[in-house]
Design a protein around this motif. Structure first.
Motif, short mmCIF file in Angstrom:
data_model
loop_
_atom_site.label_atom_id
_atom_site.label_comp_id
_atom_site.label_asym_id
_atom_site.label_seq_id
_atom_site.Cartn_x
_atom_site.Cartn_y
_atom_site.Cartn_z
N GLY A 290 12.90 -2.74 7.01
CA GLY A 290 14.19 -2.08 7.20
C GLY A 290 14.64 -1.19 6.06
O GLY A 290 15.75 -0.67 6.07
N GLU A 291 13.79 -0.99 5.08
CA GLU A 291 14.12 -0.15 3.92
C GLU A 291 13.58 1.26 4.13
O GLU A 291 12.41 1.44 4.50
CB GLU A 291 13.53 -0.73 2.63
CG GLU A 291 14.03 -2.12 2.30
CD GLU A 291 15.44 -2.14 1.74
OE1 GLU A 291 16.05 -1.06 1.57
OE2 GLU A 291 15.94 -3.23 1.46
N VAL A 292 14.44 2.26 3.87
CA VAL A 292 14.05 3.66 4.06
C VAL A 292 14.54 4.46 2.86
O VAL A 292 15.70 4.33 2.44
CB VAL A 292 14.66 4.23 5.36
CG1 VAL A 292 14.25 5.68 5.55
CG2 VAL A 292 14.26 3.39 6.56
N THR B 176 17.69 11.69 13.54
CA THR B 176 18.65 11.18 14.52
C THR B 176 17.98 10.36 15.61
O THR B 176 18.58 9.44 16.15
CB THR B 176 19.50 12.31 15.14
OG1 THR B 176 18.63 13.30 15.69
CG2 THR B 176 20.40 12.93 14.10
N ALA B 177 16.74 10.68 15.96
CA ALA B 177 16.03 9.88 16.96
C ALA B 177 15.73 8.49 16.40
O ALA B 177 15.86 7.49 17.10
CB ALA B 177 14.74 10.58 17.37
N ARG B 178 15.36 8.44 15.15
CA ARG B 178 14.99 7.16 14.52
C ARG B 178 16.20 6.35 14.08
O ARG B 178 16.20 5.13 14.11
CB ARG B 178 14.10 7.47 13.32
CG ARG B 178 13.71 6.30 12.48
CD ARG B 178 12.56 5.52 13.13
NE ARG B 178 12.33 4.28 12.44
CZ ARG B 178 11.64 4.17 11.30
NH1 ARG B 178 11.08 5.22 10.77
NH2 ARG B 178 11.52 3.01 10.73
N PHE B 179 17.26 7.06 13.65
CA PHE B 179 18.46 6.40 13.14
C PHE B 179 19.69 6.92 13.89
O PHE B 179 20.43 7.76 13.36
CB PHE B 179 18.61 6.64 11.63
CG PHE B 179 17.36 6.33 10.86
CD1 PHE B 179 16.96 5.01 10.66
CD2 PHE B 179 16.57 7.35 10.34
CE1 PHE B 179 15.80 4.72 9.95
CE2 PHE B 179 15.42 7.06 9.63
CZ PHE B 179 15.03 5.74 9.44
N PRO B 180 19.93 6.45 15.12
CA PRO B 180 21.02 6.98 15.95
C PRO B 180 22.40 6.92 15.29
O PRO B 180 23.23 7.78 15.54
CB PRO B 180 20.97 6.11 17.21
CG PRO B 180 19.65 5.44 17.20
CD PRO B 180 19.17 5.41 15.79
N ALA B 181 22.63 5.94 14.45
CA ALA B 181 23.94 5.82 13.80
C ALA B 181 24.23 7.01 12.89
O ALA B 181 25.39 7.31 12.59
CB ALA B 181 24.02 4.53 12.99
N GLY C 136 0.81 -1.22 0.00
CA GLY C 136 0.00 0.00 0.00
C GLY C 136 0.84 1.26 0.00
O GLY C 136 2.07 1.20 0.04
N PRO C 137 0.19 2.43 -0.05
CA PRO C 137 0.94 3.69 -0.10
C PRO C 137 1.62 3.99 1.24
O PRO C 137 1.10 3.68 2.30
CB PRO C 137 -0.14 4.73 -0.41
CG PRO C 137 -1.44 4.09 -0.06
CD PRO C 137 -1.25 2.62 -0.11
N LYS C 138 2.81 4.59 1.13
CA LYS C 138 3.57 5.03 2.31
C LYS C 138 4.06 6.44 2.01
O LYS C 138 4.30 6.81 0.86
CB LYS C 138 4.76 4.12 2.55
CG LYS C 138 4.36 2.65 2.61
CD LYS C 138 4.92 1.98 3.78
CE LYS C 138 4.45 0.52 3.76
NZ LYS C 138 4.50 -0.11 4.98
N SER C 139 4.22 7.24 3.05
CA SER C 139 4.71 8.60 2.84
C SER C 139 5.56 9.04 4.02
O SER C 139 5.51 8.46 5.11
CB SER C 139 3.55 9.57 2.63
OG SER C 139 2.80 9.69 3.81
N GLY C 140 6.33 10.08 3.76
CA GLY C 140 7.14 10.69 4.80
C GLY C 140 7.25 12.17 4.52
O GLY C 140 7.28 12.60 3.36
N PRO D 200 14.25 16.07 -6.25
CA PRO D 200 15.55 16.06 -5.58
C PRO D 200 16.20 14.69 -5.74
O PRO D 200 15.55 13.73 -6.15
CB PRO D 200 15.19 16.32 -4.12
CG PRO D 200 13.81 15.80 -3.97
CD PRO D 200 13.14 16.04 -5.30
N GLN D 201 17.45 14.63 -5.39
CA GLN D 201 18.15 13.36 -5.42
C GLN D 201 17.58 12.46 -4.32
O GLN D 201 17.34 12.93 -3.20
CB GLN D 201 19.64 13.60 -5.20
CG GLN D 201 20.49 12.39 -5.41
CD GLN D 201 21.95 12.78 -5.44
OE1 GLN D 201 22.38 13.65 -4.70
NE2 GLN D 201 22.70 12.13 -6.30
N LEU D 202 17.36 11.20 -4.63
CA LEU D 202 16.85 10.24 -3.66
C LEU D 202 17.98 9.29 -3.28
O LEU D 202 18.85 8.99 -4.09
CB LEU D 202 15.69 9.45 -4.25
CG LEU D 202 14.50 10.27 -4.73
CD1 LEU D 202 13.43 9.36 -5.34
CD2 LEU D 202 13.91 11.10 -3.61
N ALA D 203 17.95 8.83 -2.03
CA ALA D 203 19.02 7.96 -1.54
C ALA D 203 18.49 7.01 -0.47
O ALA D 203 17.41 7.22 0.09
CB ALA D 203 20.16 8.79 -0.98
#
Length: 187
Positions: free
Chosen positions: A56-58, A169-174, A10-14, A118-121
Motif C-alpha cells: 500500500g506504499e506509493v 486517477t485510474a489507480r487512485f480514484p480518490a 528488490g528493485p521497483k520503478s515507475g 524533484p520533490q518526492l511525496a
C-alpha cells in the motif's frame, strides 16, 4: 521520467510520459538574459510518475515544488536532465530548434544529478488526498522502512506521438477530484 527505488523485495520503478511544450520562440535564454527578459515560456502536460513499493506504499515524484522553487520545477529539471546548457555550449551558433531536433532524433537517456531531484511525496492514506507528505530522497527508509532507497531518476526523450501517461486517477480514484490541486501542508 522514470524513478527507480531499491526495496527489501528488490528493485521497483515507475514512469510517466510527459509533454513539455515551448510556447515562445526562445527556449534557452541568451547570455546575460534573465527572468522574463528572454521571452521563453514552457508548459508541462502529463502526470507525475509513481512507484508502487508494495504493502500500500506509493512514492510520487512531483512536477512542482511546494515552495515554488524554480530549480525544482519539472521544466527546469528536464532541461538539466537533458543537458540543454551543455549542448548549447558546444554549439553556440545553433538555434534552439536545432538543439531540440537533435534531442528528438537521438532520444538520449540521462540520469538526473542528485542535486536536481524533484520533490518526492507520498500519502499517509491513499484514500485521503489531504494526507500528502514530503519524502526525503536521501532517506526513503524513514517513511517506507529499512532497505528502501532511491536508486536513480532518469529522463528519456520519446517519439512526439507517444501517448501521455494516464494511470494516476485510474489507480487512485480518490485523487481524481484533486488532480492538479494536490498540495503539501506548509512546513
Amino acid at each position: 521520467m522514470t524513478v527507480e527505488v531499491q526495496t527489501p523485495s528488490g528493485p521497483k520503478s515507475g514512469s510517466a510520459v510527459q509533454e513539455h511544450v515551448v510556447w515562445r520562440p526562445r527556449l534557452i535564454p541568451l547570455p546575460g538574459a534573465g527572468g522574463s527578459d528572454w521571452g521563453g515560456g514552457h508548459q508541462t502536460f502529463g502526470e507525475a510518475p509513481f512507484v508502487d513499493l508494495g504493502n500500500g506504499e506509493v512514492l510520487f515524484a512531483t512536477l512542482r515544488d511546494v515552495r515554488y522553487n524554480y530549480d525544482r520545477e519539472i521544466n527546469t529539471i528536464v532541461f538539466r536532465a537533458l543537458h540543454i546548457d551543455e549542448l548549447r555550449g558546444k554549439r553556440p551558433n545553433a538555434g534552439d530548434a536545432s538543439i531540440l531536433d537533435d534531442l528528438a532524433r537521438a532520444r538520449p537517456l540521462n540520469v538526473l544529478d542528485r542535486k536536481y531531484y524533484p520533490q518526492l511525496a507520498t500519502f499517509t492514506d491513499m484514500a485521503n488526498p489531504k494526507s500528502l507528505v514530503e519524502v526525503s530522497p536521501d532517506n526513503l527508509a524513514a517513511r517506507f522502512g529499512q532497505g528502501t532507497t532511491l536508486s536513480k531518476i532518469t529522463f528519456q526523450v520519446v517519439d512526439p506521438g507517444t501517448p501521455l501517461t494516464a494511470a494516476v486517477t485510474a489507480r487512485f480514484p480518490a485523487l481524481a477530484a484533486e488532480r492538479g490541486l494536490l498540495t503539501l501542508p506548509p512546513s
